[in-house]
Design a protein around this motif. Structure first.
Motif, PDB file in Angstrom:
ATOM      1  N   ILE A  27       0.849  -1.201   0.000  1.00 13.62           N
ATOM      2  CA  ILE A  27       0.000   0.000   0.000  1.00 13.62           C
ATOM      3  C   ILE A  27       0.882   1.247   0.000  1.00 13.62           C
ATOM      4  CG2 ILE A  27      -1.634   1.354   1.391  1.00 13.62           C
ATOM      5  CD1 ILE A  27      -2.942  -1.008  -0.137  1.00 13.62           C
ATOM      6  N   GLN A  28       1.934   1.236   0.802  1.00 14.24           N
ATOM      7  CA  GLN A  28       2.860   2.375   0.799  1.00 14.24           C
ATOM      8  C   GLN A  28       3.421   2.609  -0.601  1.00 14.24           C
ATOM      9  OE1 GLN A  28       5.993   2.601   3.691  1.00 14.24           O
ATOM     10  NE2 GLN A  28       4.692   1.862   5.356  1.00 14.24           N
ATOM     11  N   SER A  29       3.797   1.546  -1.278  1.00 16.02           N
ATOM     12  CA  SER A  29       4.345   1.662  -2.628  1.00 16.02           C
ATOM     13  C   SER A  29       3.320   2.281  -3.580  1.00 16.02           C
ATOM     14  CB  SER A  29       4.774   0.273  -3.125  1.00 16.02           C
ATOM     15  OG  SER A  29       5.278   0.353  -4.432  1.00 16.02           O
ATOM     16  N   TYR A  30       2.071   1.846  -3.481  1.00 12.31           N
ATOM     17  CA  TYR A  30       1.010   2.381  -4.336  1.00 12.31           C
ATOM     18  C   TYR A  30       0.776   3.866  -4.037  1.00 12.31           C
ATOM     19  CZ  TYR A  30      -3.372   2.691  -6.905  1.00 12.31           C
ATOM     20  OH  TYR A  30      -4.364   3.054  -7.801  1.00 12.31           O
ATOM     21  N   ARG A  86       9.937  -0.045  10.043  1.00  9.22           N
ATOM     22  CA  ARG A  86      10.570  -1.036   9.167  1.00  9.22           C
ATOM     23  C   ARG A  86      10.465  -0.594   7.714  1.00  9.22           C
ATOM     24  NH1 ARG A  86       6.976  -5.840  11.506  1.00  9.22           N
ATOM     25  NH2 ARG A  86       5.603  -4.054  11.645  1.00  9.22           N
ATOM     26  N   ASN A  87       9.339   0.031   7.368  1.00  3.22           N
ATOM     27  CA  ASN A  87       9.114   0.553   6.017  1.00  3.22           C
ATOM     28  C   ASN A  87       8.430   1.909   6.127  1.00  3.22           C
ATOM     29  OD1 ASN A  87       9.788  -1.787   4.145  1.00  3.22           O
ATOM     30  ND2 ASN A  87       8.292  -2.780   5.486  1.00  3.22           N
ATOM     31  N   ASN A  88       8.968   2.886   5.415  1.00  6.40           N
ATOM     32  CA  ASN A  88       8.326   4.187   5.233  1.00  6.40           C
ATOM     33  C   ASN A  88       8.805   4.684   3.872  1.00  6.40           C
ATOM     34  OD1 ASN A  88       7.236   6.740   5.201  1.00  6.40           O
ATOM     35  ND2 ASN A  88       7.958   7.301   7.256  1.00  6.40           N
ATOM     36  N   LEU A  89       8.235   4.093   2.830  1.00  4.31           N
ATOM     37  CA  LEU A  89       8.724   4.292   1.467  1.00  4.31           C
ATOM     38  C   LEU A  89       8.610   5.733   0.987  1.00  4.31           C
ATOM     39  CD1 LEU A  89       7.286   1.018  -0.127  1.00  4.31           C
ATOM     40  CD2 LEU A  89       9.502   1.379   0.960  1.00  4.31           C
ATOM     41  N   GLY A  90       7.587   6.453   1.471  1.00  2.63           N
ATOM     42  CA  GLY A  90       7.388   7.835   1.029  1.00  2.63           C
ATOM     43  C   GLY A  90       7.939   8.869   1.991  1.00  2.63           C
ATOM     44  N   VAL A 135       0.808  10.511  -3.078  1.00  2.00           N
ATOM     45  CA  VAL A 135      -0.116  10.856  -2.003  1.00  2.00           C
ATOM     46  C   VAL A 135       0.688  11.382  -0.818  1.00  2.00           C
ATOM     47  CG1 VAL A 135      -1.917   9.986  -0.455  1.00  2.00           C
ATOM     48  CG2 VAL A 135      -1.735   9.081  -2.787  1.00  2.00           C
ATOM     49  N   SER A 136       0.275  12.533  -0.308  1.00  2.00           N
ATOM     50  CA  SER A 136       1.020  13.120   0.808  1.00  2.00           C
ATOM     51  C   SER A 136       0.312  12.936   2.152  1.00  2.00           C
ATOM     52  CB  SER A 136       1.272  14.606   0.547  1.00  2.00           C
ATOM     53  OG  SER A 136       0.038  15.282   0.406  1.00  2.00           O
ATOM     54  N   SER A 137      -0.999  12.745   2.152  1.00  2.03           N
ATOM     55  CA  SER A 137      -1.732  12.642   3.425  1.00  2.03           C
ATOM     56  C   SER A 137      -1.694  11.203   3.945  1.00  2.03           C
ATOM     57  CB  SER A 137      -3.162  13.143   3.263  1.00  2.03           C
ATOM     58  OG  SER A 137      -3.809  12.420   2.243  1.00  2.03           O
ATOM     59  N   VAL A 138      -0.487  10.811   4.358  1.00  2.00           N
ATOM     60  CA  VAL A 138      -0.228   9.462   4.848  1.00  2.00           C
ATOM     61  C   VAL A 138       0.509   9.576   6.170  1.00  2.00           C
ATOM     62  CG1 VAL A 138       0.967   7.266   4.386  1.00  2.00           C
ATOM     63  CG2 VAL A 138      -0.034   8.562   2.482  1.00  2.00           C
ATOM     64  N   SER A 139       0.127   8.743   7.128  1.00  2.00           N
ATOM     65  CA  SER A 139       0.875   8.613   8.382  1.00  2.00           C
ATOM     66  C   SER A 139       1.255   7.156   8.540  1.00  2.00           C
ATOM     67  CB  SER A 139       0.022   9.032   9.586  1.00  2.00           C
ATOM     68  OG  SER A 139      -0.250  10.404   9.547  1.00  2.00           O
ATOM     69  N   VAL A 140       2.537   6.914   8.768  1.00  2.00           N
ATOM     70  CA  VAL A 140       3.043   5.561   8.969  1.00  2.00           C
ATOM     71  C   VAL A 140       3.195   5.335  10.474  1.00  2.00           C
ATOM     72  CG1 VAL A 140       4.962   3.968   8.561  1.00  2.00           C
ATOM     73  CG2 VAL A 140       4.226   5.540   6.748  1.00  2.00           C
ATOM     74  N   TYR A 141       2.571   4.275  10.960  1.00  2.00           N
ATOM     75  CA  TYR A 141       2.631   3.933  12.376  1.00  2.00           C
ATOM     76  C   TYR A 141       3.623   2.793  12.574  1.00  2.00           C
ATOM     77  CZ  TYR A 141      -1.518   6.712  13.501  1.00  2.00           C
ATOM     78  OH  TYR A 141      -2.409   7.748  13.701  1.00  2.00           O
TER      79      TYR A 141
END
Length: 184
Positions: free
Chosen positions: A45-48, A67-71, A54-60
């Motif tokens: 999903i992060q990759s997509y 471990r992953n925060n591709l953007g 998309v900028s309105s994303v928060s990674v928890y």
């Protein structure tokens, strides 16, 4: 702004096009996406989202480093007393995501107890989730206990036994039923 908790099974790497249509609806509606940092659905999903800028994303994440925060989106680091690498350690971030969101979109392999647990947590908070049952290629909307019972009907007997052992699935369902019957 509405917040959607997107979660799923670590075994699922390729996201079905029907799910991607739902993600597109979330993007077009300008909702914020709350996503975890695990491999599988989270990283896919992060990759997509990254591909679609998309900028309105928060990674928890649990602990100090995702471990992953591709953007390279904003990170919500959830502190926990549980030992790193344990189920409880990673579940801590899921509990915060369930609290922070308005809705859930789950992509489930009909086995993953993590995804099922997230659906339960949303239901406990009177929040609905839309669960894509990957092997059946269909969506199940979970708003009440009968929807949850329909959802688990897609599990094999052995997966159901494992889920009950790991997350107390059947006792959770009984608790929801008792809660609902006490209202009448």
């Amino acid at each position: 702004m509405h917040k959607v908790f997107v979660s799923g099974s670590m075994r699922i790497k390729n996201i079905n096009h029907e799910v991607l249509k739902r993600i597109d609806n979330i993007i077009n509606s300008k909702y914020q996406v709350l996503v975890g940092d695990a491999d599988g659905v989270d990283s896919s999903i992060q990759s997509y989202l990254l591909q679609n800028k998309v900028s309105s994303v928060s990674v928890y994440c649990a602990g100090s480093q995702p471990r992953n925060n591709l953007g390279h989106w904003s990170t919500n680091n959830v502190q926990t007393i549980h030992s790193p690498g344990t189920r409880a350690f990673f579940t801590a971030k899921d509990l915060v995501m369930a609290e922070d969101c308005d809705y859930g979109l789950m992509i489930w392999d009909a086995k993953s107890t993590g995804t099922l647990s997230n659906t339960l947590e949303l239901l406990k908070r009177k929040k609905s989730s839309l669960v894509f049952v990957n092997k059946e290629k269909l969506f199940v909307k979970v708003k009440e206990v009968k929807d949850l019972e329909l959802l688990i009907s897609y599990m094999s007997e052995s997966s159901l036994v494992k889920a009950d052992k790991k997350i107390g699935l059947l006792s959770s369902i009984e608790a929801f039923k008792n809660e609902q019957s006490s209202l009448f």
